[in-house]
Design a protein around this motif. Structure first.
Motif, PDB file in Angstrom:
ATOM      1  N   MET A   1     -53.144 -20.317  -7.908  1.00  0.00           N
ATOM      2  CA  MET A   1     -51.838 -19.678  -7.730  1.00  0.00           C
ATOM      3  C   MET A   1     -50.711 -20.593  -8.213  1.00  0.00           C
ATOM      4  O   MET A   1     -49.711 -20.137  -8.774  1.00  0.00           O
ATOM      5  CB  MET A   1     -51.630 -19.333  -6.250  1.00  0.00           C
ATOM      6  CG  MET A   1     -50.406 -18.461  -6.013  1.00  0.00           C
ATOM      7  SD  MET A   1     -50.555 -16.877  -6.864  1.00  0.00           S
ATOM      8  CE  MET A   1     -49.117 -16.020  -6.282  1.00  0.00           C
ATOM      9  N   ILE A   2     -50.887 -21.908  -8.000  1.00  0.00           N
ATOM     10  CA  ILE A   2     -49.867 -22.862  -8.430  1.00  0.00           C
ATOM     11  C   ILE A   2     -49.737 -22.851  -9.949  1.00  0.00           C
ATOM     12  O   ILE A   2     -48.632 -22.933 -10.489  1.00  0.00           O
ATOM     13  CB  ILE A   2     -50.209 -24.290  -7.923  1.00  0.00           C
ATOM     14  CG1 ILE A   2     -50.184 -24.314  -6.397  1.00  0.00           C
ATOM     15  CG2 ILE A   2     -49.206 -25.299  -8.483  1.00  0.00           C
ATOM     16  CD1 ILE A   2     -50.563 -25.650  -5.799  1.00  0.00           C
ATOM     17  N   LEU A   8     -45.361 -19.159 -14.935  1.00  0.00           N
ATOM     18  CA  LEU A   8     -44.256 -18.190 -14.857  1.00  0.00           C
ATOM     19  C   LEU A   8     -42.938 -18.880 -15.209  1.00  0.00           C
ATOM     20  O   LEU A   8     -42.137 -18.355 -15.999  1.00  0.00           O
ATOM     21  CB  LEU A   8     -44.187 -17.592 -13.458  1.00  0.00           C
ATOM     22  CG  LEU A   8     -43.050 -16.586 -13.199  1.00  0.00           C
ATOM     23  CD1 LEU A   8     -43.251 -15.332 -14.028  1.00  0.00           C
ATOM     24  CD2 LEU A   8     -42.980 -16.234 -11.717  1.00  0.00           C
ATOM     25  N   LEU A   9     -42.739 -20.061 -14.637  1.00  0.00           N
ATOM     26  CA  LEU A   9     -41.533 -20.831 -14.951  1.00  0.00           C
ATOM     27  C   LEU A   9     -41.521 -21.243 -16.420  1.00  0.00           C
ATOM     28  O   LEU A   9     -40.484 -21.146 -17.099  1.00  0.00           O
ATOM     29  CB  LEU A   9     -41.465 -22.072 -14.049  1.00  0.00           C
ATOM     30  CG  LEU A   9     -40.307 -23.033 -14.319  1.00  0.00           C
ATOM     31  CD1 LEU A   9     -38.968 -22.331 -14.124  1.00  0.00           C
ATOM     32  CD2 LEU A   9     -40.410 -24.249 -13.406  1.00  0.00           C
ATOM     33  N   MET A  10     -42.682 -21.695 -16.917  1.00  0.00           N
ATOM     34  CA  MET A  10     -42.777 -22.090 -18.327  1.00  0.00           C
ATOM     35  C   MET A  10     -42.487 -20.892 -19.223  1.00  0.00           C
ATOM     36  O   MET A  10     -41.801 -21.009 -20.241  1.00  0.00           O
ATOM     37  CB  MET A  10     -44.181 -22.623 -18.622  1.00  0.00           C
ATOM     38  CG  MET A  10     -44.492 -23.973 -17.985  1.00  0.00           C
ATOM     39  SD  MET A  10     -43.301 -25.230 -18.443  1.00  0.00           S
ATOM     40  CE  MET A  10     -43.380 -25.121 -20.216  1.00  0.00           C
ATOM     41  N   ILE A  25     -46.889 -26.011 -22.999  1.00  0.00           N
ATOM     42  CA  ILE A  25     -47.951 -25.539 -22.103  1.00  0.00           C
ATOM     43  C   ILE A  25     -49.093 -26.545 -22.072  1.00  0.00           C
ATOM     44  O   ILE A  25     -49.626 -26.878 -21.004  1.00  0.00           O
ATOM     45  CB  ILE A  25     -48.460 -24.156 -22.560  1.00  0.00           C
ATOM     46  CG1 ILE A  25     -47.392 -23.090 -22.296  1.00  0.00           C
ATOM     47  CG2 ILE A  25     -49.759 -23.792 -21.831  1.00  0.00           C
ATOM     48  CD1 ILE A  25     -47.751 -21.724 -22.844  1.00  0.00           C
ATOM     49  N   ILE A  26     -49.483 -27.046 -23.234  1.00  0.00           N
ATOM     50  CA  ILE A  26     -50.538 -28.058 -23.306  1.00  0.00           C
ATOM     51  C   ILE A  26     -50.152 -29.275 -22.473  1.00  0.00           C
ATOM     52  O   ILE A  26     -50.958 -29.799 -21.684  1.00  0.00           O
ATOM     53  CB  ILE A  26     -50.787 -28.479 -24.769  1.00  0.00           C
ATOM     54  CG1 ILE A  26     -51.396 -27.318 -25.554  1.00  0.00           C
ATOM     55  CG2 ILE A  26     -51.704 -29.703 -24.842  1.00  0.00           C
ATOM     56  CD1 ILE A  26     -51.392 -27.541 -27.058  1.00  0.00           C
ATOM     57  N   THR A 211     -47.193 -16.725 -18.258  1.00  0.00           N
ATOM     58  CA  THR A 211     -46.287 -16.855 -19.403  1.00  0.00           C
ATOM     59  C   THR A 211     -45.793 -15.508 -19.916  1.00  0.00           C
ATOM     60  O   THR A 211     -44.641 -15.405 -20.341  1.00  0.00           O
ATOM     61  CB  THR A 211     -46.960 -17.624 -20.555  1.00  0.00           C
ATOM     62  OG1 THR A 211     -48.213 -16.997 -20.886  1.00  0.00           O
ATOM     63  CG2 THR A 211     -47.207 -19.074 -20.172  1.00  0.00           C
ATOM     64  N   MET A 212     -46.637 -14.481 -19.893  1.00  0.00           N
ATOM     65  CA  MET A 212     -46.197 -13.177 -20.402  1.00  0.00           C
ATOM     66  C   MET A 212     -45.110 -12.567 -19.511  1.00  0.00           C
ATOM     67  O   MET A 212     -44.113 -12.041 -20.007  1.00  0.00           O
ATOM     68  CB  MET A 212     -47.386 -12.217 -20.534  1.00  0.00           C
ATOM     69  CG  MET A 212     -48.316 -12.573 -21.667  1.00  0.00           C
ATOM     70  SD  MET A 212     -49.513 -11.275 -22.068  1.00  0.00           S
ATOM     71  CE  MET A 212     -48.471 -10.075 -22.871  1.00  0.00           C
TER      72      MET A 212
END
Length: 248
Positions: A1-2, A8-10, A25-26, A211-212
């Motif tokens: 979940m983390i 989501l923030l990214m 992201i990497i 991310t989406m």
């Protein structure tokens, strides 16, 4: 979940800037979640499949895609990406971290360069029988594909600058055509990493989910932000990714 909440923030940041996404992201996966770099690369390039599909469709509907050039360069890029994954597998993890950080810094410089240059080209495709067209398609496709395959990124700044400089496309068509080019690159790259066992499907689902959704939200703020803020955010993000990798 983390991981989902972090992605989501990214995604919000990446949707806002539209640049430097996969590299950051990497870096986050490696620095904060101790994901091995080869797995992080494979997951990142596979996640690009989903973002580029939606992005390509949107740009196509807006008339921002030079389809023939995008398909040809993308196919050569796919070959380069698959070969690049084989190169990545031969590089030791510590060396690959340093190399990826360096490339992210280079991407930041290219984004800075792109935002300072003024391009006024007309969208006139070179004929396929033209030697220049095939030289550009082969060199740009293979080079950018290898970069994507080795480092798990979309090579967006490299592709866009090549389209702007060599094909003289207007910047909006360079952006749209780049999305189409990245799609086969991402497919081939993710297949190459999957063959080597470096594609974590559970991690991929978490990254894509976060991310989406986040990028959709972040994109809403792009047109509302001052141009100067947007420009510096685009430039800074790859450097942040590089710093996270070097400090991890």
């Amino acid at each position: 979940m983390i991981i989902i909440l972090t992605m989501l923030l990214m995604g919000m940041l990446l949707g806002f800037t539209g640049a430097g996404g996969s590299g950051v992201i990497i870096a986050v996966l490696i620095a904060f979640f101790d994901i091995p770099i080869h797995t992080a690369l494979g997951t990142s390039i596979a996640a690009m499949i989903f973002t580029t599909i939606s992005g390509s469709i949107s740009h196509f509907r807006e008339g921002n895609v030079v389809v023939r050039s995008g398909i040809v360069i993308g196919l050569f890029g796919a070959g380069g990406a698959f070969g690049g994954t084989k190169i990545a597998q031969m590089i030791a993890a510590p060396s690959l971290v340093w190399m990826t950080a360096t490339l992210l810094a280079v991407c930041g410089i290219l984004i800075w360069l792109k935002t300072r240059m003024r391009f006024t080209g007309e969208a006139s495709e070179l004929p396929m029988r033209s030697l220049r067209f095939w030289v550009i398609a082969v060199l740009v496709g293979l080079a950018c594909g290898v970069i994507s395959g080795v480092f798990g990124i979309g090579a967006t700044p490299f592709i866009q600058l090549a389209l702007l400089i060599f094909l003289r496309l207007p910047i909006h068509q360079a952006a749209g055509t780049t999305m189409l080019i990245i799609l086969p690159i991402a497919l081939a790259g993710s297949y190459g990493f999957s063959q080597a066992g470096f594609l974590d499907l559970e991690l991929l689902v978490k990254v894509v989910a976060g991310t989406m959704i986040g990028s959709y939200i972040g994109a809403k703020f792009t047109v509302r932000a001052p141009v100067l803020v947007l420009r510096y955010a685009m430039i800074v993000m790859p450097f942040v990714g590089a710093a996270l990798l070097l400090l991890s």
